[in-house]
Write a protein that holds these residues in place. Structure first.
Motif, PDB file in Angstrom:
ATOM      1  N   GLU A 378       4.347  -3.708  -0.710  1.00  0.00           N
ATOM      2  CA  GLU A 378       3.110  -4.487  -0.668  1.00  0.00           C
ATOM      3  C   GLU A 378       1.952  -3.693  -1.253  1.00  0.00           C
ATOM      4  N   ILE A 379       1.886  -2.429  -0.833  1.00  0.00           N
ATOM      5  CA  ILE A 379       0.801  -1.583  -1.332  1.00  0.00           C
ATOM      6  C   ILE A 379       0.939  -1.410  -2.841  1.00  0.00           C
ATOM      7  N   HIS A 380       2.172  -1.225  -3.260  1.00  0.00           N
ATOM      8  CA  HIS A 380       2.444  -1.060  -4.683  1.00  0.00           C
ATOM      9  C   HIS A 380       1.982  -2.294  -5.452  1.00  0.00           C
ATOM     10  N   GLN A 381       2.280  -3.444  -4.863  1.00  0.00           N
ATOM     11  CA  GLN A 381       1.904  -4.712  -5.496  1.00  0.00           C
ATOM     12  C   GLN A 381       0.383  -4.801  -5.616  1.00  0.00           C
ATOM     13  N   GLU A 382      -0.292  -4.410  -4.507  1.00  0.00           N
ATOM     14  CA  GLU A 382      -1.757  -4.452  -4.522  1.00  0.00           C
ATOM     15  C   GLU A 382      -2.315  -3.542  -5.616  1.00  0.00           C
ATOM     16  N   LEU A 383      -1.706  -2.344  -5.707  1.00  0.00           N
ATOM     17  CA  LEU A 383      -2.148  -1.402  -6.725  1.00  0.00           C
ATOM     18  C   LEU A 383      -1.966  -1.984  -8.115  1.00  0.00           C
ATOM     19  N   LYS A 384      -0.805  -2.638  -8.274  1.00  0.00           N
ATOM     20  CA  LYS A 384      -0.496  -3.206  -9.579  1.00  0.00           C
ATOM     21  C   LYS A 384      -1.527  -4.278  -9.932  1.00  0.00           C
TER      22      LYS A 384
END
Lengths: 620, 118
Positions: A378-384
């Motif tokens: 999820e965090i990765h997605q947000e970063l992306k």
């Protein structure tokens, strides 16, 4: 002493029985029967170690490791006979200790109610028989140990197989489904049904996450055998089940709705989490035991699991046994697994619980890992997304610079092209076929000019010139900008403007542009036929005054799939248009502290609702 | 007959404006840049000037300043591909600002309004 026992027959029978497949109890019973008969004694038996009491004469036999013979020639000299041993003392009897270096197996006892003398043949035969009995008992013990080991090995390899399956994925849903499947599958842990509850992130509630189990006994009878036949390997089987069966069971949907507050209470689920230990709720034997497991909450679980009686007794709560084990993550309980045997009513043994606990400890770590992984994703997605946004911003800035310079360069030639095309058009006689060409040029140039002004508005942070505006005037102005081509059709324009509209603070040109885009989109969507309604009205929300502008068309609405993208720059459903119309509206409205909403009715039309904060009107 | 001076560096624009405005009944003269416009001013004695902004040599804004030094009342319409100068102080001295567009309706209306012909 008339007939001596047939030593050969007796030994042969004993050996035969010793190697037979009878259970040990039967073996010993039959052997002693033969001995009793063969010696014509009153009784012969095995005195088990627990029957040999300290300080009695039997314990001395064991200590001395020597047989004791009492007969007419050898009287009983012991003076310490315990009351429990008194029964064994008779005119003639023999006691042969059975023991080796490690353990005591007991004493072989043979007793006669009449006096007699043991011949040396007889004592030797009895010693031989005793040896054989000792071997029989030892063999049985070894055998039993081997059985235990084998079972343990089988359990461990099953666990290993299941854990192997758990390692094949980091997908949360999959891991959970696989865990529960492993618990319920016949050659896995073999429970009828399994339910998983997880403690929520804040640690306030235990939430039902998933349940696996057939809906009925009939279904239970068909699913597992069918699946078991399809593949050999347990880990394969578990992975296969996950991908082949969607979990739409009734039980699953019930369990998913369950939320139990995590507090000291009677609920077995929260108790399992708080105390961090398994509970094995056996079949209630009476009212008393029900009270221990009953819960007054009346959650959905109570109708599924027999944790509730009380006033709904008439509803016949399912009376059966179930068990819970805590699901351990790293150092804390992250959830609970609840199992039951609703369909075959098998008792849940402590061994089952131990086994389940072992598995749960592995599954718990796997589930915790996927949860962490999911957070990470999820965090990765947000970063992306943030990155995409930044890239987008940069792109727009670059596009802004580029397009401003290009737009200006293009404008001049466009003025000439469009201007002369108009002149040509006017010069041509009304019935000239070439008028089609000139009109096309005029129309297309107009379109390019519109695109240019859109690009310029979107990319340029125009200096906003805020004034008190009457939105009715702004909209009238926007409407007058709509080209005649769009206006002159079968489109009916309905204006409904309230008399009292408070002023809105805003930039005249920007708002004009926004309404112009909105209205021309509406016109275009209707393709020459339909009804365009424009409404302006004041209203109050939370004590704040607003002006609402609604633009409703009958142009078939917006494709629901596209609905999320309509405010993204360069997204468009009309492939020949640069998709900046709605993003510009959005940008302008939000920069005016306004809001924009869409009421979409696919197939019918769409209503765009724009709201702007109204300015206070001073009473004169 | 009202006289209009069209100042633009693009020949096609000058031609278009000239023809269109003559058709409207005006007497039109053209100038290629600011300097030419200043030269024409005393000779042609226009009643109104349309002034492009981006021009080589003397640009529209400079030209506007120079004209206003002597002609305080002469109506001047700024006529540019750029919309940015519209609310700018640099063009405050003009009487109107029209963003260039193939449809000359707005320009014509503005001119008529400024000449009191509406």
């Amino acid at each position: 002493m008339s007939d001596h026992p047939n030593g050969y027959d007796l030994l042969k029978t004993t050996i035969e029985l010793s190697v037979s497949s009878f259970p040990i109890e039967t073996k010993l019973e039959k052997i002693f029967q033969c001995i009793t008969n063969g010696f014509q004694s009153d009784r012969s038996l095995l005195l088990r170690p627990e029957m040999i009491l300290k300080e009695g004469f039997l314990s001395r036999v064991i200590e001395e490791k020597k047989p004791l013979w009492v007969d007419e020639e050898r009287p009983f000299k012991e003076d310490t006979i315990l009351p429990e041993e008194r029964d064994l003392v008779c005119p003639a009897f023999g006691c042969i200790p059975l023991s080796d270096e490690n353990s005591i197996q007991g004493i072989i006892y043979i007793g006669f109610s009449k006096g007699r003398t043991f011949s040396s043949n007889e004592t030797e035969l009895l010693l031989l028989l005793a040896k054989e009995i000792g071997v029989t008992i030892r063999n049985d013990q070894l055998h039993r140990g081997a059985d235990d080991d084998e079972r343990r090995v089988r359990q461990l390899s099953t666990l290993w197989e299941l854990n192997k399956a758990l390692l094949t994925t980091v997908n949360f849903e999959r891991i959970v489904h696989m865990t529960l499947t492993a618990i319920t599958i016949g050659n896995g842990l073999g429970f009828n049904r399994a339910m998983l509850f997880l403690v929520d992130e804040k640690g306030h509630v235990v939430k039902g996450t998933m349940a696996v189990g057939p809906n009925s006994a009939e279904e239970a009878g068909t699913i597992w055998p069918a699946l078991s036949q399809r593949s050999r390997n347990l880990s394969e089987l578990v992975t296969q089940i996950e991908s082949s069966t969607e979990n739409h069971s009734v039980l699953n949907s019930i369990v998913k709705e369950i939320q139990i507050p995590l507090e000291d209470g009677q609920c077995i689920i929260s108790k399992t989490v708080l105390e961090g230990r398994p509970f094995n709720i056996r079949f209630p034997l009476g009212e008393e035991e029900w009270v221990q497991t009953r819960c007054e909450r009346g959650c959905h679980l109570s109708s599924e699991v027999g944790c509730y009686v009380g006033e709904h007794l008439s509803r016949d709560p399912k009376v059966y046994a179930f068990a819970t084990v805590p699901l351990w993550g790293k150092g804390k309980v992250i959830g609970v697994i609840l199992v039951d045997n609703l369909f075959n009513q098998d008792t849940i043994t402590d061994e089952d619980i131990r086994y389940l606990t072992m598995f749960a400890s592995q599954a718990g770590l796997a589930i915790e890992n996927t949860l962490l992984y999911r957070n990470l994703e999820e965090i990765h997605q947000e970063l992306k997304e943030a990155q995409t946004f930044l890239v987008h911003r940069e792109k727009m800035a670059a596009l802004g610079e580029l397009s401003t310079s290009i737009a200006h360069e293009i404008r001049n030639p466009l003025v000439s092209i469009g201007g002369f095309a108009r002149r040509l058009d006017r010069a041509l006689p009304a019935d000239a076929s070439e008028k089609r060409y000139t009109r096309t040029i005029v129309k297309e140039v107009e379109r390019v000019e519109n695109i240019l002004s859109n690009v310029l508005t979107y990319t340029k942070e125009e200096a906003i010139c805020l004034k008190m505006l009457d939105l009715r005037e702004v909209i009238e102005e926007s409407l007058s900008m709509i080209s005649e081509g769009l206006r002159n059709g079968g489109i009916q324009l309905m204006k409904s403007f309230s008399d009292q509209i408070p002023p809105v603070k805003g930039d005249y040109y920007q708002l004009k542009q926004a309404f112009f885009n909105l209205v021309s989109n509406a016109y275009e969507s209707m393709r020459g036929e339909g009804k365009l309604s424009i409404r302006i009205h004041p209203y109050k929300k939370n004590g704040v005054s607003w002006v609402g502008v609604e633009v409703e068309d009958t142009g078939g609405g917006i494709d629901p799939e596209a609905l999320h993208h309509i405010f993204n720059p360069f997204y468009t459903t009309k492939d020949n248009r640069l998709g900046l119309g709605l993003p510009i509206i959005h940008k302008i409205v939000t920069s005016h502290q306004g809001q924009i909403e869409v009421n979409n009715h696919p197939g019918t039309g769409a209503t765009f609702i724009l709201t702007f904060p109204a300015q206070e009107v001073r009473e004169k | 007959m009202k006289r209009i001076l069209v100042v633009d560096d693009e020949e096609s624009i000058r031609l278009l404006y000239k023809e269109e405005l003559e058709e409207e009944g005006f007497v039109v003269e053209v100038a290629r840049d600011g300097l030419e416009a200043l030269e024409q001013l005393p000779l042609f004695k226009p009643d109104l000037i349309t002034l492009d902004i981006k021009m080589p040599g003397l640009n529209g804004i400079e030209t506007l300043k120079r004209i206003r030094e002597t002609e305080r009342q002469l109506p001047i319409v700024m006529c540019s591909a750029y919309g940015e100068y519209k609310q700018d102080l640099t063009t405050w001295a003009s009487d109107a600002y029209v963003v260039k567009c193939a449809d000359l309706t707005e320009l014509k209306t503005t001119i008529r309004r400024l000449l009191g012909l509406l």
